[in-house]
Design a protein around this motif. Structure first.
Motif, short mmCIF file in Angstrom:
data_model
loop_
_atom_site.label_atom_id
_atom_site.label_comp_id
_atom_site.label_asym_id
_atom_site.label_seq_id
_atom_site.Cartn_x
_atom_site.Cartn_y
_atom_site.Cartn_z
N MET A 134 0.86 -1.27 -0.19
CA MET A 134 0.08 -0.06 -0.22
C MET A 134 0.94 1.36 -0.01
SD MET A 134 -3.23 -0.36 -0.31
CE MET A 134 -3.48 0.97 -0.28
N ARG A 135 2.12 1.32 0.62
CA ARG A 135 2.75 2.36 0.59
C ARG A 135 3.19 2.85 -0.85
NH1 ARG A 135 5.18 -0.16 5.08
NH2 ARG A 135 6.75 -1.11 3.71
N GLU A 136 3.44 1.77 -1.66
CA GLU A 136 3.88 2.03 -2.90
C GLU A 136 2.68 2.63 -3.91
OE1 GLU A 136 6.00 -0.42 -6.48
OE2 GLU A 136 6.22 -1.30 -4.48
N LEU A 137 1.41 2.33 -3.46
CA LEU A 137 0.25 2.64 -4.09
C LEU A 137 -0.23 4.05 -3.72
CD1 LEU A 137 -1.48 -0.72 -4.44
CD2 LEU A 137 -0.16 0.38 -6.03
N HIS A 138 0.05 4.29 -2.63
CA HIS A 138 -0.75 5.53 -2.12
C HIS A 138 -0.53 6.77 -2.65
CE1 HIS A 138 -3.22 4.81 1.52
NE2 HIS A 138 -2.35 3.89 1.93
N PRO A 139 0.63 7.23 -3.12
CA PRO A 139 0.91 8.43 -3.93
C PRO A 139 0.18 8.43 -5.32
CG PRO A 139 2.98 7.29 -3.04
CD PRO A 139 2.13 6.36 -2.78
N HIS A 140 0.02 7.42 -5.96
CA HIS A 140 -0.65 7.53 -7.28
C HIS A 140 -2.19 7.43 -6.93
CE1 HIS A 140 3.16 6.26 -8.86
NE2 HIS A 140 3.26 5.56 -7.92
N LEU A 141 -2.50 6.70 -6.15
CA LEU A 141 -4.06 6.69 -5.62
C LEU A 141 -4.58 7.87 -5.19
CD1 LEU A 141 -4.64 3.03 -4.50
CD2 LEU A 141 -5.48 3.90 -6.60
N ASP A 142 -3.65 8.57 -4.08
CA ASP A 142 -4.14 9.57 -3.52
C ASP A 142 -4.53 10.93 -4.37
OD1 ASP A 142 -4.36 8.26 -0.98
OD2 ASP A 142 -2.57 9.02 -0.39
N ARG A 143 -3.76 11.03 -5.48
CA ARG A 143 -4.10 11.92 -6.49
C ARG A 143 -5.30 12.01 -7.21
NH1 ARG A 143 1.77 11.74 -9.33
NH2 ARG A 143 1.51 9.57 -8.90
N LEU A 144 -6.08 10.87 -7.07
CA LEU A 144 -7.23 10.76 -7.85
C LEU A 144 -8.67 10.69 -7.15
CD1 LEU A 144 -6.19 7.28 -9.57
CD2 LEU A 144 -6.17 9.57 -10.61
N LYS A 145 -9.65 11.21 -7.46
CA LYS A 145 -11.10 11.23 -6.89
C LYS A 145 -11.55 9.79 -7.16
CE LYS A 145 -11.35 16.14 -7.38
NZ LYS A 145 -12.17 17.32 -7.74
N TYR A 146 -12.45 9.58 -6.23
CA TYR A 146 -13.40 8.37 -6.25
C TYR A 146 -14.61 8.83 -7.26
CZ TYR A 146 -11.45 5.96 -2.31
OH TYR A 146 -10.53 5.42 -1.46
N GLU A 147 -14.67 7.81 -8.18
CA GLU A 147 -15.49 7.98 -9.36
C GLU A 147 -16.86 7.19 -9.13
OE1 GLU A 147 -13.79 7.52 -13.25
OE2 GLU A 147 -11.82 7.54 -12.44
N TYR A 148 -18.00 7.74 -9.76
CA TYR A 148 -19.20 7.01 -9.59
C TYR A 148 -19.90 6.60 -10.97
CZ TYR A 148 -18.39 7.92 -4.66
OH TYR A 148 -17.76 8.01 -3.46
N ASN A 149 -19.01 6.79 -11.80
CA ASN A 149 -19.55 6.62 -13.23
C ASN A 149 -18.64 5.74 -13.94
OD1 ASN A 149 -21.96 8.10 -13.31
ND2 ASN A 149 -20.67 9.90 -13.58
N HIS A 150 -18.93 4.57 -14.04
CA HIS A 150 -17.96 3.50 -14.73
C HIS A 150 -18.65 3.05 -16.46
CE1 HIS A 150 -16.01 -0.51 -15.39
NE2 HIS A 150 -15.15 0.34 -14.93
N TRP A 151 -17.76 2.89 -17.19
CA TRP A 151 -18.13 2.76 -18.52
C TRP A 151 -19.23 1.73 -18.72
CZ3 TRP A 151 -17.57 -1.89 -21.26
CH2 TRP A 151 -16.89 -2.73 -20.58
N ASP A 152 -19.35 0.61 -17.73
CA ASP A 152 -20.30 -0.28 -18.05
C ASP A 152 -21.16 -0.45 -16.82
OD1 ASP A 152 -18.78 -1.47 -16.17
OD2 ASP A 152 -18.46 -3.43 -17.32
#
Length: 163
Positions: A1-19
Motif C-alpha cells: 500500500m505504501r507504493e500505491l498511496h502516492p498514485h491513488l491519493d491523486r485521484l478522486k473516487y468515481e461514480y460513473n463506470h463505462w459499463d
C-alpha cells in the motif's frame, strides 16, 4: 500500500463506470514495481497462471473501492482479459457474491479476507456474475462483515484468440 498511496491519493473516487459495474472507485494500472512488490507479484502470477509468462497481461490493475463503493453483478468482458483473473484483497474484508447466469438460485458468497488471494477461472469467470457487496449487504452466513475501504491488486491473462 505504501507504493500505491502516492498514485491513488491523486485521484478522486468515481461514480460513473463505462459499463456501470463499479461505483465509488479509483483505479490505475501499473507495470513497474519495487523489487519487493515485484517478487510478491511474481509468486502470485506463478500460482495463478500456469503456462508461459507471455500469456499474462503485463499491467497490474489496482482497484480502490471506497467504503461506500460497490461492484455490481457482472460478467467480465472477454475482450479485455482471458479465462483467469486473480486478486489480492487489501485493507478490508469483503464478500464477493457469485450467481449462476442460467440458474439464479445458484448463489455462492465468498469471504475475501484482508490480505487474501482469490483466483477466478473458467466457469466462475464466465458462467457466474460476480459482485462485491456493499457495507449494508455484507454478510457471510449470519455474520456481518464490516466493510472499509478495499484495494485489490488484480492480475489477468490475455484474451483467448478464439474470442
Amino acid at each position: 500500500m505504501r507504493e500505491l498511496h502516492p498514485h491513488l491519493d491523486r485521484l478522486k473516487y468515481e461514480y460513473n463506470h463505462w459499463d456501470d459495474a463499479i461505483h465509488g472507485f479509483r483505479e490505475i494500472e501499473r507495470s513497474r514495481w519495487s523489487k519487493s512488490s515485484s517478487n510478491i507479484l511474481a509468486r502470485i502470477r506463478h500460482l495463478a497462471f500456469p503456462g508461459p509468462e507471455k500469456q499474462q497481461l503485463p499491467q497490474t490493475h489496482i482497484l480502490d473501492l471506497a467504503q461506500s463503493g460497490v461492484i455490481k453483478p457482472h460478467v467480465d468482458s472477454v475482450r479485455f482479459c482471458g479465462n483467469i483473473i486473480c486478486g489480492v484483497c487489501l485493507l478490508s474484508d469483503a464478500v464477493m457474491r457469485l450467481v449462476n447466469v442460467d440458474h439464479k438460485d445458484q448463489i455462492v458468497d465468498v469471504l475475501l479476507q484482508r490480505c487474501s488471494l482469490y483466483i477466478m477461472k473458467d466457469q466462475s469467470r464466465f458462467n457466474y456474475t460476480h459482485e462485491v457487496l456493499g457495507d449494508k449487504e455484507s454478510f457471510f452466513g449470519n455474520e456481518a462483515v464490516e466493510r472499509g475501504r478495499r484495494v485489490s491488486i488484480i492480475c489477468r491473462n490475455h484474451p483467448s484468440e478464439k474470442n
